[in-house]
Design a protein around this motif. Sequence first.
Motif, short mmCIF file in Angstrom:
data_model
loop_
_atom_site.label_atom_id
_atom_site.label_comp_id
_atom_site.label_asym_id
_atom_site.label_seq_id
_atom_site.Cartn_x
_atom_site.Cartn_y
_atom_site.Cartn_z
N VAL A 22 0.84 -1.20 0.00
CA VAL A 22 0.00 0.00 0.00
C VAL A 22 0.87 1.25 0.00
N GLN A 23 1.91 1.23 0.87
CA GLN A 23 2.82 2.37 0.90
C GLN A 23 3.52 2.55 -0.44
N GLU A 81 2.31 1.58 -3.36
CA GLU A 81 1.32 2.10 -4.30
C GLU A 81 1.07 3.58 -4.04
N GLU A 82 0.95 3.93 -2.74
CA GLU A 82 0.76 5.34 -2.42
C GLU A 82 1.96 6.16 -2.86
N SER A 83 3.16 5.59 -2.64
CA SER A 83 4.37 6.29 -3.08
C SER A 83 4.37 6.45 -4.60
N GLN A 89 1.71 6.44 -6.48
CA GLN A 89 0.68 7.41 -6.81
C GLN A 89 1.17 8.83 -6.57
N ARG A 90 1.84 9.02 -5.41
CA ARG A 90 2.40 10.35 -5.15
C ARG A 90 3.42 10.72 -6.21
N THR A 148 1.58 11.53 -9.25
CA THR A 148 0.97 12.85 -9.08
C THR A 148 2.01 13.95 -9.23
#
Length: 644
Positions: A233-234, A236-238, A240-241, A244
């Motif tokens: 998750v981290q 994926e979030e990373s 995604q960030r 972005t």
Amino acid sequence: MTKQLKRLEDNKKTPLLKVKRFAARLGRFSLMGIFTFGIGAFTIFDRYNNYWDKTIFRVQTVDFNILSHTLPTKLSYTIIQNQSEELQRTLDSNYSLFGLIVTDPSGEKVIASSGNGSSSSSWKAALNPQELKNHPYDFLLDPPPLYSQWRYGDSRAIERTATNLTNRGQVIGRVYYVRGVKPTFENDFYKWLSNPIATSSRIETYTMAILVCLTTGFTCWLILEYLLYKKEVQKEESEQRENTLRQQKDSLLLQLRERINQIKTLQNRWEQERIISTSQAQELHSYNQILQQEISELRVTVISAPVITTLNITQTELDKAKTEAESARQKQQEQESQIKQLNHQLQVYQDQIVRAKEEGVSLKKLQSQVEEVKHARSKAELELKQLHNSEQRFTNTITSLEKQLASQQDIQAQLNKQLEILQRTLEEREGQERESNEKAERATQQMALLTEEIEIIREDMGRHPLNKFEKSVLNCLQNNLSQKEILTQFDVGNGGDNSKFTDFIVVLTNCIIVLEVKSYKGFIEPTGDLRNTSWMCRRGDDTILVNACWGRNPYQQVKIYTDSLLWRMRNSGRNRSLKLPIYGLVVFPSEASIASSIESNIGGYYRVTTLNSLLQTIREIDINAKSRNSTGMTPQQIVQSLTA
């Protein structure tokens, strides 16, 4: 179009990625199950050894010690009384868990044993007289013995020790104590597998051990899966960030390119205006020089013209004529006053003559005086007439001179008016010239500001030639820091990252400092939360956005660079041992002022400063980092490690 294709490819990869993740989880579950079951089997084996080699052994030791103190007496008595059934019941009282064997006095012939008729006991092999010699025994006596001849020192004792007590009597037999032989681990394990919920304490111990291991393994698997899931998750979030940030950077780069195009268009317009204004100013300057020459010539003409000279002469003559006329007028008044006095004196003399005639006095002297007065009066009247004529002449002269002077003044007024018109025209044209020069200067200033803005924009567009302020920062670092290495526009991007070009990386003995240089001059303040909102630069009535190619503001930009460099150092095989603190520093020009909310709330590994405070800030960071540095490397060695 490219973004849409990439999104479609990502959508196609998602089911396959889910299958791979499920297979990985299943594989980890299987491995964890096998591992924990192996640990459980090893634990059961340990429990197996502990149960048979310690627990049962000690229990039997205690039993043998008790029996050694009681059983010989009981068995001797049953033999003396010839009670074979009681003898057998006594031997069977241990449920054949271990062996109790009664033999003749020589130990060669077995008379009775525990579990007689049963061959399932593990100790039955000891019924062989040759094997029986290896086990402890007590003598059976007649009369029955009172004292125990042997004892165990404690439950852990392997061999018995003599008690040094002697019983008297005839030996009528022996009683042997045979320990139960533990089953093989395979048989015991199979027995547990056959019925893992049996009420046997041993089976329960095995079951509990394997359940604890499996539960622990399952818990570890869950924790591992949770940690891996959290990491995924981290990640994926990373990602995604990162995506972005990339999108923001691409959008910013597009906006910056558009802005540069707009600025170039504005520069062309200002350049055209500057050229036109400069040309107009030059034309006006030439025209004004001609006007100034004409005005100078006209002034010379006005000063040196004959009419002006005549005007001065006429004015002088007029003044002289007026003075003489006034003098004649005064003399005329004096003569008139003198005539009045003479008439009064003549009247007095005539009155005296009349009185003298009446009195008969001589009149000769009086008549002589009267004649003198009359003569003086005639002379005064003549002078008065002459004065009247002079006054009239002076009046005519004054009138003529005044007309002549008025005519000359009209001519001078016309010349002065012409000069005034030329002067006013010159002033207007000089004003137009100044206005054109101001327009040209304003256009030049605007072009300089636009050029500066392009340089500021290019700061956030990747690698670029150093601008004026960046060169000032570099000179400041090179000329004032010792024991340092400076990397210019070093790319700290990792793997598939986009390029992340830092402005400068300063490598000191105790730390690494990533410098992000911003050329904004004015009051720097955040629009909200200083870490998560944009920063603005206020200069006079103008407010502009402080650009950051990564993140929303310079703090996020330098933090991304610092984190990327830290990741690069920690995950690169050659740099894993390089444990050196990394700091991020945002630098503005000396003309800028930073809001107190930024200076007071950004600390730790990050700073915001201006060029005039840069060296002091770097020295403070280096001092604070001294206790955190464990490399023992020189700046040159650190740079070599980073760039190898």
